[in-house]
Write a protein that holds these residues in place. Structure first.
Motif, PDB file in Angstrom:
ATOM      1  N   VAL A 185       4.982   9.785  -4.999  1.00  0.00           N
ATOM      2  CA  VAL A 185       4.321  10.901  -5.681  1.00  0.00           C
ATOM      3  C   VAL A 185       5.338  11.919  -6.139  1.00  0.00           C
ATOM      4  O   VAL A 185       6.459  11.943  -5.672  1.00  0.00           O
ATOM      5  CB  VAL A 185       3.329  11.577  -4.705  1.00  0.00           C
TER       6      VAL A 185
ATOM      7  N   VAL B  38       0.838  -1.206   0.000  1.00  0.00           N
ATOM      8  CA  VAL B  38       0.000   0.000   0.000  1.00  0.00           C
ATOM      9  C   VAL B  38       0.866   1.247   0.000  1.00  0.00           C
ATOM     10  O   VAL B  38       0.638   2.181  -0.743  1.00  0.00           O
ATOM     11  CB  VAL B  38      -0.951  -0.036   1.220  1.00  0.00           C
TER      12      VAL B  38
ATOM     13  N   ARG C 200       2.630   2.242  -3.229  1.00  0.00           N
ATOM     14  CA  ARG C 200       1.840   2.829  -4.311  1.00  0.00           C
ATOM     15  C   ARG C 200       1.718   4.332  -4.147  1.00  0.00           C
ATOM     16  O   ARG C 200       1.187   5.015  -4.997  1.00  0.00           O
ATOM     17  CB  ARG C 200       0.436   2.230  -4.300  1.00  0.00           C
ATOM     18  N   CYS C 201       2.183   4.859  -3.032  1.00  0.00           N
ATOM     19  CA  CYS C 201       1.989   6.281  -2.775  1.00  0.00           C
ATOM     20  C   CYS C 201       3.226   7.087  -3.049  1.00  0.00           C
ATOM     21  O   CYS C 201       3.450   8.100  -2.441  1.00  0.00           O
ATOM     22  CB  CYS C 201       1.489   6.493  -1.352  1.00  0.00           C
TER      23      CYS C 201
END
Lengths: 162, 185
Positions: free
Chosen positions: B14, B8, B11-12
């Protein structure tokens, strides 16, 4: 439809409401607000479980576009961007027009106050940008200042795409 | 659990922002390489746990199991729902509830006949009362009397004793629900 017999005391948030609906909700002793959700926030709000399962952070709710700002800042429509004092006067005026008493006990008003979302929140009590882990039953928020600024900017971003 | 967290979090990743060249004090001819390629910085972030009332999030999720039936003492319900009598009433039949604790009333829309003027099919709306055990015909008699007293016009019923089902034509579902609650089921 059915506005005459509506008797449920609810605290409800909708996207649009006509005056009859607002009057029916407030006559029954409830609270109604109109709020704007941009497309991303709407997808999150419609199915939060699928959104969290996919590992998406909670999006920040954008301000309505220029064409709709006047609707959501108007107290007569109970817009979420309108100030509370204007909404109170509007409620009183509506109750005078339709001849019912609108009085909210202080505990109820305080309870509603605790249940109010901020303008950039999609879900109550959870900051935008945070990740919800359903398996761990925990919520995580980012620490990088750039991301914190992106998700909670001082100047709110308008949904110019609509 | 750790694996789920890491997938999880990964996936962040940025934000790749290009470095602003305008504020550099060097002239382009002094260090051509710096100005030829834009600098890229990445904002990989770490996460920290935020103190959140989990109840706020739990109420967003749908229920995974059917909650137990509310007691009759929990007060009158705004929808007009009533709990079945305990013990069941002393009648020759018994109408059970669905697994959602509701009276077993289902709507059906059957095709009736073709209207030659509009060339559209006309439909008839039926209400089916299922889950009837015991003397189904006695239930049918009671039902017919109740509905005809309420409505004032005769209603047609179709009784399927094997399935324990009665189909009614000419009465709204709300009225049949009133009958079920009135009988105490």
């Amino acid at each position: 439809q059915g506005a005459e017999v509506f008797a449920a005391k609810v605290n409800i948030e909708v996207q649009w409401a006509n005056q009859m609906t607002i009057a029916a909700t407030e006559l029954a002793g409830g609270r109604i607000r109109t709020a704007y959700y941009d497309l991303d926030s709407l997808r999150a709000a419609v199915d939060p479980q699928a959104w969290f399962r996919n590992g998406n952070p909670i999006p920040p709710r954008k301000i309505p576009p220029h064409s709709l700002i006047s609707y959501y800042t108007d107290a007569n429509n109970r817009g979420y961007l309108a100030p509370d004092s204007e909404i109170a006067t509007s409620e009183q005026r509506l109750s005078e027009i339709l001849e019912y008493t609108r009085s909210v006990p202080v505990e109820q008003a305080e309870a509603w106050e605790a249940q109010t979302k901020q303008a950039n929140q999609v879900f109550l009590g959870v900051k935008p940008g945070s990740l919800v882990s359903l398996a761990d039953r925990k919520v995580f928020e980012p620490t990088h200042p750039a991301l914190i600024e992106h998700y909670s900017p001082e100047e709110a971003l308008a949904d110019h795409l609509r | 659990m750790a694996k789920r967290l890491s997938t999880v979090l990964s996936r962040c990743r940025v934000l790749q922002s290009s470095n602003i060249r305008y504020f550099s004090s060097e002239k382009p001819w002094e260090n051509p390489w710096e100005h030829a390629l834009p600098k890229q910085s990445e904002t990989f972030t770490t996460f920290k746990e935020s103190p959140v009332n989990w109840a706020n999030i739990e109420r967003l999720l749908p229920r995974s199991t059917i909650p137990p039936m509310p007691r009759a003492t929990d007060g009158p319900f705004p929808s007009g729902w009533q709990a079945p009598q305990d013990p069941p009433p002393a009648l020759p039949y018994f109408i059970g509830r669905t697994r959602y604790h509701l009276p077993p009333l289902f709507l059906e829309r059957r095709r009736d006949e073709l209207n030659p003027m509009t060339m559209d099919f006309e439909y008839v709306e039926l209400v089916a009362l299922k889950e009837i055990s015991g003397d189904v015909f006695a239930c049918d008699v009671d039902l017919k009397n109740f509905l005809e007293a309420e409505l004032g016009h005769p209603v047609a019923t179709y009784v399927d004793e094997l399935k324990g089902m009665i189909k009614v034509k000419g009465a709204p579902r709300k009225l049949l629900e009133k009958f079920v609650y009135a009988q105490g089921f």
